[in-house]
Structures are given as C-alpha cells and as structure tokens.
Write an enzyme that holds these catalytic residues in place. Structure first.
Site, short mmCIF file in Angstrom:
data_model
loop_
_atom_site.label_atom_id
_atom_site.label_comp_id
_atom_site.label_asym_id
_atom_site.label_seq_id
_atom_site.Cartn_x
_atom_site.Cartn_y
_atom_site.Cartn_z
N GLY A 70 0.77 -1.12 0.12
CA GLY A 70 -0.11 0.00 0.05
C GLY A 70 0.90 1.43 0.06
O GLY A 70 2.05 1.15 -0.40
N ASN A 71 0.38 2.28 0.42
CA ASN A 71 1.08 3.71 0.40
C ASN A 71 2.70 3.50 1.05
O ASN A 71 3.51 3.97 0.46
CB ASN A 71 0.25 4.58 1.04
CG ASN A 71 -0.64 5.31 0.17
OD1 ASN A 71 -0.64 5.44 -0.94
ND2 ASN A 71 -1.90 5.57 0.87
N GLY A 73 4.20 0.86 1.90
CA GLY A 73 4.84 -0.01 1.49
C GLY A 73 5.96 0.43 0.04
O GLY A 73 6.91 0.19 -0.13
N LYS A 301 2.84 10.64 17.83
CA LYS A 301 2.21 10.20 16.59
C LYS A 301 0.93 9.73 16.66
O LYS A 301 -0.12 9.95 16.10
CB LYS A 301 3.06 9.33 15.60
CG LYS A 301 2.75 9.27 14.31
CD LYS A 301 2.88 10.12 13.71
CE LYS A 301 2.03 10.26 12.15
NZ LYS A 301 2.13 8.92 11.42
N ASN A 309 -7.31 11.63 12.39
CA ASN A 309 -7.89 10.52 11.31
C ASN A 309 -9.28 10.42 11.71
O ASN A 309 -9.91 10.44 10.52
CB ASN A 309 -7.08 9.57 11.70
CG ASN A 309 -5.72 9.50 11.00
OD1 ASN A 309 -4.85 10.50 11.34
ND2 ASN A 309 -5.04 8.49 10.37
N SER A 413 -5.07 9.12 6.04
CA SER A 413 -4.99 7.58 5.59
C SER A 413 -6.41 7.05 6.17
O SER A 413 -7.12 6.27 5.39
CB SER A 413 -4.05 6.93 6.29
OG SER A 413 -3.90 7.20 7.68
#
Ligand SMILES: CC(C)(CO)[C@@H](O)C(=O)[O-]
Length: 474
Positions: A70-71, A73, A301, A309, A413
């Site tokens: 995905g993003n 990776g 984080k 999110n 995300s």
C-alpha cells in the site's frame, strides 16, 4: 511483566491471548512469483517437477522483503530502490490478483509533490500463501534460507497477524521493522511475552524488532501508484529494551556494541543492516533513535492519528478543515480528545510496566532525556517528570497543531480507507488509548474517544455541528 506462561485469561490483549493459546505449528508458505501464474486455460494439475532453486546466500542476506504494498510499502520501496549500492528488494503482496496486475504493469509509481513521476520496476514480486503453485518452481519465503530483512508495511490491524504467519522463516538472524501508524504491539510489557511464546527455545532470542515512525504523507492512486503528498521523515529504532544485551537502548545489536566474540559482532553487524539501508535511502529521511525516544515519538504520533484521522473520516474533509476556527466548538472537542489522550499517556508514564523503557539508555550510555550517564532510580524519577510535562495537555496540543500545519493539505489515511470501503485503523489508534486507559485502571474511561470509535466503525458522516453536539453529549 507478562510472561508467556501467564494464565491466558489474564493477558491484557486479545491478540496476545490468541498467540499464547495457539500451539499449532507455524504454517508452511509458498512464495509464488510471476512464472508460477498458470497460463490462461491451463489445468490446475501440477505440471512440472518440484525442483527448488539453489538460493544465493549473499542475495538473501541483503534482500529486503516489503510485506504489504500500500502507500507505506510503496514509499519504502521507492526510496530504498534509490540507494547507490541498491539492496535487492522483494514486494510481497497479499492477493494473487496483485501478481496479475504487476505482470500487466510492473511499476511502482510515486508522484512527487512537484508533479514529477518517479517510476521503479526493478523489484521482485511474491505472493506468500499456503497454496502450493501448480506451475513453475516451488519455493518458500527466503528460498530456504529464511527471511533476513522484513519491513511490515501492512495496515496496523494486520501487522502482528502477518508476522506471526511468517514466523517459520524468521530467526535471530532476521530483522523485522514495523512501518505502519499506531503503537507497535511489541513494546513492553507484551513484546517479550510474544517473543517467548513464538521464538523461545532453539530460535532464541528471535529477530531484532524495530519500529518506524513514518510521518510522510502519501495518498493512493490505485495499485502500485501513490502521490507523495507531504515529504517528511522516519524515525527507526528497537522496540526491545536491552536489559541483558549491552544496555544501549537499541538492544545491543547495533554493530557498536561491547560484546567481544566474533560471532556476536557478525550477528550485530548483520542485524543493523536494515537500519543502515533505511538511513541511506535518499528521500526517506530516516534517522536511528534510541528505544525511549522512539517510544515517545510513537505515542505522540498516536495522539496525532487519534485526533486527525477519525475527525476527518467522520467529517469527510481534508486535514486542514478540522483545525479551522469556525466558532462551532470543534476546537473544544479537539482539546477534550487531547485531554483524554494526555491523561492516558501520563498514567502510562507512571505505571511500573514503563520502567524498563524509561530506564533504557542511549548509545553513548546516557539517559536520553536527562543527559546524565548511568541509569538509576533518580534518573527514573527525573525522566518521569520530564515525560509528564511532555505529555501535558498544553504540550500535546502544541505538538498536534505543529504537525497539523505540516499535513494540512493531506487527505488522512483513515479518510482514504473510508472512501475506498476498507477497514480503518481506528481500533489501533483511539482503541489503543481506550484499552490502555482500562488496563491502567482509569475508571471514567475515555468517553469522547469511545463515541468517536463507534462513529467511525459505523461509517457515520456528520456535519461539524452534529459531531460537536454528539461528542459533547449536548
Ligand atoms: C499525520 C497524518 C494524520 C497526516 O494525514 C497521517 O499519519 C495519516 O494520514 O494517517
């Protein structure tokens, strides 16, 4: 401390309870490559002898497997591929259809924020499955030599399950780096229990476990294609506290340790290989940090992810809008969410299960927050005091607004997941806080976080006014 022999009903995490109760053997997996895809119309009967290739030991030692494309990776693959003495890289996909897609268009494309398209195709691709291929050579992950370097780039809810599934191919010669958002599940006190349950005995001490705090903003454009929307950085370090392994807060396997045997030195150098590759990857902006610094960075984080999110997911908006002052009370809600997170992180700091992390030292033998040499009871108190201040509502709020300015233009995300109809990471962000508060004995719980979790799980969409009223209980 939670040990693997602990009565499994008392283990404070469902995933760990499942691991401890599961006595089954690690599954044997097959690594399908493109030649294993049967030609159209071919029968599913096995049509070639089961010949395994002889793996190149040096190639396998250097090879980096990226599990999940995905993003995150794609980001790691693209930047690691730019290293001058490029490591061999294998992308590991989770569905067979992705092998077909790669066959049709074998390119990772990362669109930089200046519009430039960076394309990379020199990757090997594999699908790890329990199904034996009917065509082509039969191989297992690591081609019979085990997996030396694994970056776990799946979404947070899948990370531990995926590592657990490939454990047969991991040993103390392996390094595993978790690169997704959310707290790594192997932090004390649970990590040691997991390692003992799965890597105790002849595989001890198991792989070197790393976590990365990845702050780059990346948006998906479809399979193997992403926009690198906001370049930032990566912090990488060990999640295991060294107690018995050299005391540098980086588990003594950094190649600069004080152990004397050649065997140990070789193993330490090998185990730091992945960190060195990340640090030298142009554009990834990775920096190695000591265990405690990494822990603090992951917790901060987490607070960012637990606010931005879910709010963007429920309001269906870009990050920027969440922080706009419109006189509708949303800023007050953000303060209340930060307040709940602060209460939990501060309780964690004073809980004895955090002592080992707070006492972990830097590479130079200093306590990283006090700057003093050695680790004593006095250091512990000093470190606690500093972290209680660092996790105060005011400091966390300041940190959140600083990050929010940098990622203002991003689509979070979680909003991307919601829009793509995928499962979100809400249980790994806000769910982690709620679980932790419960574990630490917070009677009142975290009511705002709990409501927000339900809204995200239900796929709810709300206006700002509706959301403020619902969360405040007006
Ligand atoms: C920092 C962040 C919230 C920016 O969008 C990112 O971590 C995300 O989207 O998950």
């Amino acid at each position: 401390m939670v040990s693997s022999s602990t009565d499994s009903r008392r283990i404070p995490a469902e995933w760990l309870r499942q691991v401890v109760e599961d006595k089954s053997e690690a599954p044997k997996l097959y690594a399908w490559r493109l030649p294993n895809l049967p030609p159209a119309g071919a029968s599913s009967a096995r049509n070639s002898p089961e010949v395994a290739e002889i793996a190149d030991a040096e190639d396998e030692r250097r090879r980096i497997y990226i599990l999940g494309v995905g993003n995150i990776g794609r980001l790691y693959a693209s930047f690691l591929a730019k290293i001058e003495y490029r490591p061999p890289i294998t992308l590991v996909v989770h569905r067979r259809e992705l092998l077909d897609e790669w066959k049709a268009r074998p390119i990772i494309e990362l669109v930089r924020n200046n519009g430039k398209k960076e394309r990379n195709s020199r990757f090997r691709i594999e699908w790890w499955t329990e199904a034996q291929p009917t065509h082509g050579l039969i191989r297992e992950p690591g081609s019979g030599r085990g997996v030396s370097n694994l970056i776990v780039a799946t979404k947070a809810p899948d990370a531990i399950a995926q590592v657990d599934r490939v454990r047969r191919y991991l040993s103390s010669a392996s390094t595993v780096a978790f690169a997704q958002n959310g707290m790594c599940k192997l932090w004390p006190p649970l990590g040691e229990a997991y390692v003992a349950a799965r890597f105790g005995g002849d595989k001890a001490p198991g792989p070197r476990w790393l976590a990365c705090v990845t702050t780059h903003g990346v948006r998906s454009l479809g399979p193997f294609r992403s926009v690198h929307a906001s370049p930032a950085d990566v912090l990488v370090g060990s999640v295991m506290v060294p107690e018995i392994r050299g005391g540098d807060g980086r588990d003594g396997r950094d190649g600069n340790d004080t152990t004397t045997s050649k065997e140990d030195k070789d193993r330490n150098a090998t185990n730091n290989y992945l960190v060195k590759q990340m640090i030298s990857a142009p554009g990834l902006n990775a920096r190695e940090v000591a265990t405690r610094e990494l822990w603090v960075a992951q917790l901060e984080k987490l607070v960012v992810n637990a606010v931005i999110n879910p709010l963007t997911a429920v309001l269906r908006c870009k990050n920027r809008e969440v922080f706009e002052e419109r006189g509708d009370g949303l800023r007050g809600v953000i303060d209340m969410l930060v307040g709940e997170a602060s209460r939990t992180l501060r309780a964690l700091v004073v809980h004895p299960s955090s002592d080992a992390i707070l006492l972990a030292q830097d590479k130079d033998g200093k306590n990283s927050l006090t700057g003093e040499a050695g680790a004593t009871g006095a250091d512990l108190e000093e470190t606690r005091k500093e972290l209680l201040e660092r996790f105060s509502p005011a400091r966390l709020r300041g940190m959140l607004y600083t990050v929010a300015r940098k990622v203002a233009a991003n689509t979070s995300s979680m909003l991307q997941d919601v829009q793509a109809g995928k499962k979100t990471e809400i249980q790994d962000f806000n769910g982690w806080l709620v679980e932790m508060a419960r574990y630490l004995g917070d009677e009142g719980g975290l009511p705002l976080n709990e409501k927000l979790i339900l809204l995200v799980v239900d796929g709810a969409v709300r206006t700002r006014d509706e959301l403020v009223k619902e969360l405040r209980g007006d």
